[in-house]
Design a protein around this motif. Sequence first.
Motif, short mmCIF file in Angstrom:
data_model
loop_
_atom_site.label_atom_id
_atom_site.label_comp_id
_atom_site.label_asym_id
_atom_site.label_seq_id
_atom_site.Cartn_x
_atom_site.Cartn_y
_atom_site.Cartn_z
N PRO A 252 0.83 -1.22 0.00
CA PRO A 252 0.00 0.00 0.00
C PRO A 252 0.85 1.26 0.00
CG PRO A 252 0.07 -0.95 2.19
CD PRO A 252 0.77 -1.92 1.29
N PRO A 253 0.32 2.37 -0.47
CA PRO A 253 1.07 3.63 -0.42
C PRO A 253 1.29 4.04 1.04
CG PRO A 253 -0.94 3.85 -1.74
CD PRO A 253 -1.02 2.53 -1.04
N ARG A 254 2.49 4.50 1.36
CA ARG A 254 2.78 5.00 2.72
C ARG A 254 2.00 6.29 2.94
NH1 ARG A 254 8.73 3.92 2.07
NH2 ARG A 254 8.81 6.03 1.26
N PRO A 255 1.31 6.46 4.08
CA PRO A 255 0.56 7.71 4.33
C PRO A 255 1.47 8.94 4.25
CG PRO A 255 0.06 6.05 6.01
CD PRO A 255 1.19 5.51 5.20
N SER A 256 2.73 8.78 4.63
CA SER A 256 3.63 9.95 4.70
C SER A 256 3.88 10.53 3.31
CB SER A 256 4.96 9.52 5.32
OG SER A 256 5.51 8.44 4.56
N ASP A 257 4.29 9.65 2.37
CA ASP A 257 4.67 10.22 1.07
C ASP A 257 4.04 9.49 -0.12
OD1 ASP A 257 7.94 8.53 1.13
OD2 ASP A 257 5.88 7.78 1.06
N GLY A 258 3.14 8.52 0.18
CA GLY A 258 2.44 7.85 -0.92
C GLY A 258 3.26 6.80 -1.62
N HIS A 259 4.54 6.63 -1.19
CA HIS A 259 5.33 5.61 -1.89
C HIS A 259 5.02 4.23 -1.36
CE1 HIS A 259 7.18 8.82 -3.96
NE2 HIS A 259 7.80 9.31 -2.92
N ALA A 260 5.35 3.20 -2.16
CA ALA A 260 4.97 1.82 -1.82
C ALA A 260 5.60 1.41 -0.48
CB ALA A 260 5.43 0.88 -2.93
N ASP A 261 4.77 0.91 0.42
CA ASP A 261 5.24 0.41 1.72
C ASP A 261 5.62 -1.05 1.55
OD1 ASP A 261 3.84 0.34 5.11
OD2 ASP A 261 5.59 -0.63 4.20
N MET A 262 6.89 -1.35 1.73
CA MET A 262 7.40 -2.69 1.45
C MET A 262 7.48 -3.57 2.69
SD MET A 262 7.57 -2.26 -1.61
CE MET A 262 8.10 -3.89 -1.94
N ALA A 263 6.92 -3.10 3.81
CA ALA A 263 7.07 -3.85 5.07
C ALA A 263 6.53 -5.27 4.94
CB ALA A 263 6.35 -3.09 6.18
N ASN A 264 5.36 -5.42 4.32
CA ASN A 264 4.75 -6.75 4.20
C ASN A 264 5.63 -7.68 3.36
OD1 ASN A 264 2.50 -5.87 5.67
ND2 ASN A 264 1.41 -5.23 3.82
N VAL A 265 6.19 -7.13 2.29
CA VAL A 265 7.04 -7.94 1.39
C VAL A 265 8.28 -8.42 2.15
CG1 VAL A 265 8.52 -7.86 -0.66
CG2 VAL A 265 6.24 -6.85 -0.73
N MET A 266 8.91 -7.51 2.87
CA MET A 266 10.16 -7.87 3.56
C MET A 266 9.88 -8.85 4.72
SD MET A 266 11.80 -6.38 1.37
CE MET A 266 13.53 -6.52 1.69
N ALA A 267 8.72 -8.68 5.36
CA ALA A 267 8.36 -9.61 6.44
C ALA A 267 8.12 -11.01 5.87
CB ALA A 267 7.10 -9.11 7.15
N ALA A 268 7.45 -11.07 4.73
CA ALA A 268 7.21 -12.38 4.10
C ALA A 268 8.54 -13.02 3.70
CB ALA A 268 6.32 -12.19 2.87
N ALA A 269 9.44 -12.21 3.16
CA ALA A 269 10.76 -12.74 2.74
C ALA A 269 11.51 -13.32 3.93
CB ALA A 269 11.57 -11.64 2.07
N ALA A 270 11.41 -12.62 5.06
CA ALA A 270 12.11 -13.11 6.27
C ALA A 270 11.49 -14.42 6.74
CB ALA A 270 12.01 -12.05 7.37
N ASP A 271 10.18 -14.51 6.72
CA ASP A 271 9.51 -15.76 7.15
C ASP A 271 9.89 -16.92 6.22
OD1 ASP A 271 8.33 -14.29 9.10
OD2 ASP A 271 6.36 -14.12 8.12
N ILE A 272 9.94 -16.61 4.92
CA ILE A 272 10.29 -17.64 3.94
C ILE A 272 11.72 -18.14 4.18
CG2 ILE A 272 10.78 -18.04 1.49
CD1 ILE A 272 8.43 -15.99 0.95
N ALA A 273 12.61 -17.17 4.41
CA ALA A 273 14.04 -17.53 4.63
C ALA A 273 14.17 -18.55 5.76
CB ALA A 273 14.84 -16.28 4.95
N GLY A 274 13.36 -18.34 6.79
CA GLY A 274 13.46 -19.22 7.96
C GLY A 274 12.96 -20.63 7.70
N ALA A 275 12.18 -20.82 6.64
CA ALA A 275 11.51 -22.12 6.45
C ALA A 275 12.04 -22.89 5.25
CB ALA A 275 10.01 -21.91 6.29
N LEU A 276 12.97 -22.31 4.49
CA LEU A 276 13.45 -22.98 3.27
C LEU A 276 14.15 -24.29 3.64
CD1 LEU A 276 14.90 -19.92 1.31
CD2 LEU A 276 12.88 -21.31 0.68
#
Length: 459
Positions: free
Chosen positions: A95-119
């Motif tokens: 989603p766009p960040r409320p502050s500046d409208g740019h893409a909020d990547m928190a969900n993507v990076m959290a998913a990547a971290a979870d995936i890394a732990g389970a490979l």
Amino acid sequence: MERAHEAPVRIVIVGAGYVGLVSGACLAALGHDVAVIDRDAARIAGLQAGIMPIYEPGLDALVAEQTAAGRLAFSTDLAAAIPGSVAIFICVGTPPRPSDGHADMANVMAAAADIAGALDRFAVVVLKSTVPVGTGDEVEALIRTRRPGADVAVVSNPEFLREGDAIGDFMRPDRIVVGTDHARARAVMATIYAPLAEAGVPLLATSRRASELIKYAANSFLALKITYINEIASLCEEIGADVEHVARGIGLDTRIGGKFLKAGPGFGGSCFPKDMLALMKTAQDHGVPMRTVETAVAVNDARKGEMVRKVIRAAGGSVAGRTVAVLGLAFKAGTDDMRSAPSLVILPQLQRHGARIVAYDPAAMANASPLLPGVVMAPSAEAALAGADLTVILTEWPEFAALDLERVAGLLRRPVLVDLRNLIDPPAAARAGLTCHRIGRQAALVDTSLHSALQQAAE
Ligand code: UDX
């Protein structure tokens, strides 16, 4: 591209939203074994009970069919789903960040971290969420930091799904884009999409960054095209041409193409505005201005105010104390999505000019109500029209095109229709005694005095 495995393969989808749900159900329909994972336990429980968290035509039936076939399952446990999977698709929201409208990547990076732990073996991590150019590099770096030596490839595979047509867009795409330089990962993606490739769908293999940019470049171009025809429509209104004829006249040129040339109140949705902003930011970050995209964003923003002025003119110069019946609130037909819907700008401005708004939308009212304080939500189009001083069509729902125009004219206090989607046939409106104001065409004025006389005689 050569294939790595014989289908079907085991796939994990992270994120049960618009993209993850449609992608998961469609990949199951292609024959694969799909687990859709989401952290929202209520959403997962609903899906296990056959309840869809989003409005997407055909999705409930497809999910039911694939679940019954044993190819589609839902869970909150990512770690349990990954072992044995060939590909893990990241389909979480950006989603766009409320502050500046740019893409909020928190969900993507959290998913990547979870995936890394389970490979547990070689796997392809597929970025299907729309992510800024270079995100694949960041995701790969994060996984390698969390799991040094992990045997993994991070691939870009953007989606081109339109809300309301998402299943058709997945199963009959114009193309599939796969962004990676990793040969083994390409082979895995070839296996996953083999049924579509065999049906003749072009499978474009390119670099990860080119693939990430293709998504933004495609959406921004589509938005540019819409913005262009909207400006042509405004010119048509002044010179007395019909924008639909002009759109057809240019669209028959195969270099232009006839799609996305429907003039309207301006584009909205969860993608175009967000993706154009992200593209502009990427360009700015690299010192390459995207003035075409910046201009289209500004023109589109200004268009909502032009639509308000159009309604006020149609009302005779003022809407103060008038009741305006608004048909359609969602950003387009076929969805309940209100993100960046033109109604969210147009209705409050009409209220500020003194209008009382009664609105109806077949699918979006539950989402719209908290976003539009003071707007009365009606149970049907006819209920919204009854006694209103004029009506405005904002979303091109088919049921509005099927309205009995004689009845519409009879329900309205003044038979004035502002059709911001050019949904209504002007001669039919005139025959029904409606003064119809359209986009890109001069108002088809009719002699409403005859209609009023007939109405008084009938009373
Ligand atoms: C868009 C892209 O089409 C899709 O490929 C991408 O994956 C996601 O973003 P979506 O936002 O669901 O899909 O809707 P779309 O049908 O593209 O419409 C976007 C906006 O443009 C809507 O507000 C729509 O009303 C408007 N539009 C579309 C026009 O005004 N005129 C047109 O001719 C087409």
